[in-house]
Design a protein around this motif. Structure first.
Motif, PDB file in Angstrom:
ATOM      1  N   SER A   1       8.639  20.874  89.502  1.00  0.00           N
ATOM      2  CA  SER A   1       8.388  19.439  89.362  1.00  0.00           C
ATOM      3  C   SER A   1       8.938  18.640  90.539  1.00  0.00           C
ATOM      4  CB  SER A   1       9.004  18.933  88.052  1.00  0.00           C
ATOM      5  OG  SER A   1      10.353  19.310  88.002  1.00  0.00           O
TER       6      SER A   1
ATOM      7  N   ILE B   1       7.132  22.658  83.646  1.00  0.00           N
ATOM      8  CA  ILE B   1       7.063  23.961  82.979  1.00  0.00           C
ATOM      9  C   ILE B   1       7.301  23.844  81.470  1.00  0.00           C
ATOM     10  CG2 ILE B   1       7.676  25.222  85.063  1.00  0.00           C
ATOM     11  CD1 ILE B   1      10.467  25.624  83.851  1.00  0.00           C
TER      12      ILE B   1
ATOM     13  N   GLY C   1       4.202  20.729  88.800  1.00  0.00           N
ATOM     14  CA  GLY C   1       3.925  20.761  87.359  1.00  0.00           C
ATOM     15  C   GLY C   1       5.200  20.768  86.549  1.00  0.00           C
TER      16      GLY C   1
HETATM   17  C1  LIG Z   1      18.182  25.730  90.278  1.00  0.00           C
HETATM   18  S1  LIG Z   1      16.586  25.517  90.878  1.00  0.00           S
HETATM   19  C2  LIG Z   1      16.062  27.188  90.896  1.00  0.00           C
HETATM   20  C3  LIG Z   1      14.940  27.399  91.847  1.00  0.00           C
HETATM   21  C4  LIG Z   1      14.525  28.861  92.025  1.00  0.00           C
HETATM   22  N1  LIG Z   1      14.029  29.464  90.809  1.00  0.00           N
HETATM   23  C5  LIG Z   1      15.688  29.627  92.588  1.00  0.00           C
HETATM   24  O1  LIG Z   1      16.269  30.438  91.882  1.00  0.00           O
HETATM   25  O2  LIG Z   1      16.037  29.392  93.737  1.00  0.00           O
HETATM   26  C6  LIG Z   1      15.769  24.860  89.460  1.00  0.00           C
HETATM   27  C7  LIG Z   1      14.373  24.372  89.760  1.00  0.00           C
HETATM   28  O3  LIG Z   1      13.771  24.000  88.531  1.00  0.00           O
HETATM   29  C8  LIG Z   1      12.944  22.880  88.779  1.00  0.00           C
HETATM   30  N2  LIG Z   1      12.698  22.199  87.518  1.00  0.00           N
HETATM   31  C9  LIG Z   1      13.583  21.560  86.720  1.00  0.00           C
HETATM   32  N3  LIG Z   1      12.941  21.046  85.650  1.00  0.00           N
HETATM   33  C10 LIG Z   1      11.627  21.376  85.787  1.00  0.00           C
HETATM   34  C11 LIG Z   1      10.459  21.133  85.000  1.00  0.00           C
HETATM   35  N4  LIG Z   1      10.511  20.467  83.854  1.00  0.00           N
HETATM   36  N5  LIG Z   1       9.278  21.619  85.447  1.00  0.00           N
HETATM   37  C12 LIG Z   1       9.201  22.301  86.616  1.00  0.00           C
HETATM   38  N6  LIG Z   1      10.271  22.564  87.387  1.00  0.00           N
HETATM   39  C13 LIG Z   1      11.464  22.105  86.983  1.00  0.00           C
HETATM   40  C14 LIG Z   1      13.734  22.054  89.778  1.00  0.00           C
HETATM   41  O4  LIG Z   1      12.927  21.139  90.467  1.00  0.00           O
HETATM   42  C15 LIG Z   1      14.327  23.143  90.663  1.00  0.00           C
HETATM   43  O5  LIG Z   1      13.532  23.399  91.784  1.00  0.00           O
END
Ligand SMILES: C[S@@+](CC[C@H](N)C(=O)[O-])C[C@H]1O[C@@H](n2cnc3c(N)ncnc32)[C@H](O)[C@@H]1O
Length: 321
Positions: A181, A208, A206
């Motif tokens: 997002s 999730i 999007g």
């Molecule tokens: C801690 S980061 C982890 C990113 C990646 N998976 C990693 O391990 O490097 C968490 C990610 O979740 C995304 N995020 C948080 N809430 C979300 C939502 N409702 N829908 C989509 N992405 C979301 C944030 O924008 C962020 O990029």
């Protein structure tokens, strides 16, 4: 089955306007006292009193996490069953229910905005931040071990951030979609994937917690360090389950329970880690089962333990869409 004394207690607890509204809200997922207070527009001590009554009567479960507590509907027993039965009978256009749902949506949207603002701010430094205090190498090796040389037709990376999982798992999919997002995170992911010459992965903006079914049916879904940003991680599991092939697998990486409140106050975390029982409960509710759980203590002795869960479809689950 329960004795008549227990049933009278359960009925008394449920038989009050605010408490019925609370049960209805908890039917939509877990919530913190703070959010419930905001949604109901009542004082926090009052809402806490109602919740205590519901918990004492076995209608709801309480899960303390640091300075916060999360409530959900009790999983089994007369209380949990009665709560679900009652809520299912509330008129779809009941005015209290409609107002509470609209407020819940507003509270979630505000939280989402806060998280998006945080990730917009840290996007540039995320690849450095994500390695702090966590046993990154061991976890990534375990992810590759879990994939065990398989090649997925479609891999979905939920909360892809800067796309690290799409990069790590590139030899293990024919096509991949990363969803996030944060536009800022996605801009970095796109640049990284292009620089690494990974042409079969795309990233999309999007939410999730509200996934588009047109994404397709995935044989592998990865949710890496994302669930702790949700008040109700079970909701994301339910969405992932909808897009999982019958023989597919979900890999989840997240922190074990901890008490570092500053991650909540300064780094947009909502849950202070995830416990084995919690994950098993959310998985069950989504029609999934935990096939394996591995723990990785911090690499340098200080920091957080990271867990890797492998979730599969539960053929005996009673999940319905
Ligand atoms: C801690 S980061 C982890 C990113 C990646 N998976 C990693 O391990 O490097 C968490 C990610 O979740 C995304 N995020 C948080 N809430 C979300 C939502 N409702 N829908 C989509 N992405 C979301 C944030 O924008 C962020 O990029």
């Amino acid at each position: 089955m329960a004795d008549s004394g227990t049933l009278v207690n359960v009925l008394r607890a449920a038989g009050e306007g605010t408490r019925l509204r609370l049960l209805a809200l908890l039917c939509d997922g877990e919530h913190s006292v703070k959010d419930l207070t905001e949604i109901l527009g009542q004082s926090q001590p009052r809402v806490s009193r109602h919740l205590k009554l519901l918990a004492d009567a076995g209608l709801v479960s309480r899960n303390a996490e640091g300075a916060w507590a999360y409530y959900g509907l009790a999983e089994g027993g007369a209380g949990g069953d009665l709560a679900r039965w009652l809520v299912a009978r509330i008129d779809a256009d009941d005015s209290d229910r409609a107002r509470d749902r609209a407020r819940l949506a507003a509270v979630r949207a505000a939280q989402q905005e806060q998280a998006a603002a945080y990730f917009a701010k840290v996007a540039d430094s995320w690849d450095r931040l994500r390695q702090l205090h966590v046993p990154e190498e061991a976890v990534e090796a375990a992810i590759l071990e879990a994939v065990d040389g398989r090649v997925a037709d479609l891999l979905l990376d939920l909360g892809t951030g800067t796309g690290r999982m799409l990069e790590l798992l590139a030899p293990h999919y024919r096509r991949a979609v990363g969803i996030d997002s944060s536009r800022e995170m996605l801009a970095i992911a796109r640049a990284k994937l292009a620089a690494a010459g990974i042409g079969n992965a795309q990233v999309r903006l999007g939410d999730i917690a509200d996934l588009d079914a047109s994404l397709g049916s995935a044989d592998l879904i990865v949710i890496h360090q994302v669930l702790h940003y949700f008040d109700d991680p079970g909701r994301v599991l339910g969405q992932a389950r909808r897009l999982l092939r019958a023989d597919g697998e979900i890999l989840i990486v997240d922190f074990a329970p901890h008490d570092l409140e500053f991650l909540r106050s300064h780094h947009a975390h909502r849950r202070l880690g995830i416990g084995a029982q919690q994950m098993a409960g959310w998985a069950r509710a989504a029609g999934l089962r935990v096939a394996e759980l591995r723990s990785f203590p911090p690499s340098n002795g200080a920091g957080l333990t990271v867990c890797l869960w492998r979730l599969a479809n539960d053929p005996d689950g009673n999940w319905t869409e």
